[in-house]
Design an enzyme around this catalytic site. Structure first.
Site, PDB file in Angstrom:
ATOM      1  N   SER A 120      53.110  -7.659  54.801  1.00  0.00           N
ATOM      2  CA  SER A 120      52.533  -8.994  54.993  1.00  0.00           C
ATOM      3  C   SER A 120      51.808  -9.110  56.334  1.00  0.00           C
ATOM      4  O   SER A 120      52.138  -8.428  57.299  1.00  0.00           O
ATOM      5  CB  SER A 120      53.630 -10.058  54.934  1.00  0.00           C
ATOM      6  OG  SER A 120      54.343  -9.965  53.739  1.00  0.00           O
TER       7      SER A 120
HETATM    8  N1  SAH Z   1      58.626  -7.656  52.977  1.00  0.00           N
HETATM    9  C1  SAH Z   1      57.701  -6.568  52.751  1.00  0.00           C
HETATM   10  C2  SAH Z   1      56.547  -7.018  51.869  1.00  0.00           C
HETATM   11  C3  SAH Z   1      56.315  -6.025  50.789  1.00  0.00           C
HETATM   12  S1  SAH Z   1      55.257  -6.543  49.467  1.00  0.00           S
HETATM   13  C4  SAH Z   1      57.255  -5.957  54.063  1.00  0.00           C
HETATM   14  O1  SAH Z   1      57.629  -6.470  55.126  1.00  0.00           O
HETATM   15  O2  SAH Z   1      56.575  -4.933  54.044  1.00  0.00           O
HETATM   16  C5  SAH Z   1      56.450  -7.043  48.273  1.00  0.00           C
HETATM   17  C6  SAH Z   1      57.366  -5.988  47.737  1.00  0.00           C
HETATM   18  O3  SAH Z   1      58.132  -6.604  46.704  1.00  0.00           O
HETATM   19  C7  SAH Z   1      56.700  -4.786  47.082  1.00  0.00           C
HETATM   20  O4  SAH Z   1      57.132  -3.613  47.704  1.00  0.00           O
HETATM   21  C8  SAH Z   1      57.170  -4.844  45.623  1.00  0.00           C
HETATM   22  O5  SAH Z   1      57.384  -3.593  45.031  1.00  0.00           O
HETATM   23  C9  SAH Z   1      58.462  -5.621  45.759  1.00  0.00           C
HETATM   24  N2  SAH Z   1      58.945  -6.282  44.534  1.00  0.00           N
HETATM   25  C10 SAH Z   1      58.236  -6.911  43.568  1.00  0.00           C
HETATM   26  N3  SAH Z   1      59.069  -7.399  42.627  1.00  0.00           N
HETATM   27  C11 SAH Z   1      60.331  -7.086  43.006  1.00  0.00           C
HETATM   28  C12 SAH Z   1      61.620  -7.304  42.444  1.00  0.00           C
HETATM   29  N4  SAH Z   1      61.793  -7.963  41.303  1.00  0.00           N
HETATM   30  N5  SAH Z   1      62.687  -6.845  43.126  1.00  0.00           N
HETATM   31  C13 SAH Z   1      62.551  -6.170  44.297  1.00  0.00           C
HETATM   32  N6  SAH Z   1      61.363  -5.921  44.863  1.00  0.00           N
HETATM   33  C14 SAH Z   1      60.260  -6.371  44.237  1.00  0.00           C
END
Ligand code: SAH
Length: 214
Positions: free
Chosen positions: A63
């Protein structure tokens, strides 16, 4: 010329996070401390402190710094609190929460990201972060309830499992929207059995994929 990461970090926090209204000292201090450039691929590390999200592989993103600061402030985390994060991704948001003193439980559904991030967080000695490979829309019931829940991917609704696993009192921030990549950032608070939802503004997250997601 390579600029010292600490200088880039201080500038990022001042110009992108503090200047846009994030005031929580614990959030600002944590973001000045966590080496964001180590949470992206080496080729992207010169852009790690830019005012934008960045790709982390598998079609996912780390993000934008402001969003991390804004969500962390909305959570109002105190040291020692149990925080559940859905969407580990790069691990950056989890590291910021850990620096704020939280006991972090974080779930990622993509195995490749889960493996890489678990290793990175261990090497960085973030021992107060536990990472699990699973569909986070159903939460992590064995370890609940959680004082705080943060979802960093956007789905069509607020998963009931997460509301159920939120402590009372408790706070959750979660992007929700019926269109892909366009959500409202919702603040959900639970107090004396009453659950209240508040719209904190527009945002754009990757898909929350799962049983109670897309
Ligand atoms: N908080 C992260 C943002 C990553 S983007 C950071 O600081 O980098 C969001 C992430 O959510 C992705 O890696 C995606 O694979 C994950 N995601 C999507 N659906 C999900 C689910 N149902 N359970 C766990 N992770 C999920």
């Amino acid at each position: 010329m390579r600029i010292d990461p600490k200088i880039r970090r201080d500038k990022m926090v001042k110009e992108q996070v503090e200047a846009r209204g994030v005031r929580d000292k614990a959030v600002l201090a944590a973001m000045k401390k966590v080496p964001r450039h180590l949470f992206v691929e080496e080729a992207l590390s010169p852009r790690a402190y830019n005012d934008s999200p960045l790709p982390i592989g598998e079609g996912q993103t780390i993000s934008q710094p402001f969003i991390v600061g804004f969500m962390s402030e909305l959570l109002q985390v105190s040291p020692g609190q149990k925080v559940l994060e859905i969407g580990t991704g790069s691990g950056y948001q989890a590291a910021v929460l850990a620096e704020m003193g939280a006991e972090v439980y974080t779930i990622e559904r993509i195995k490749k990201l889960f493996m890489a991030t678990r290793k990175l967080l261990f090497e960085m000695r973030y021992f107060n972060i536990r990472v699990k490979l699973d569909d986070g829309t159903t939460g992590w019931p064995d370890e609940g309830p959680y004082d705080r829940i943060i979802v960093t991917a956007g789905g069509p609704e607020i998963p009931q499992s997460l509301v159920d696993q939120l402590a009372d009192p408790g706070r959750m921030v979660i992007p929700v929207g019926h269109e892909r990549r366009r959500q409202r950032l919702m603040l959900v608070t639970k107090e004396e059995g009453k659950v209240v939802e508040e719209d904190m503004g527009g945002c754009a997250f990757v898909d929350l994929v799962g049983k109670q997601g897309w």
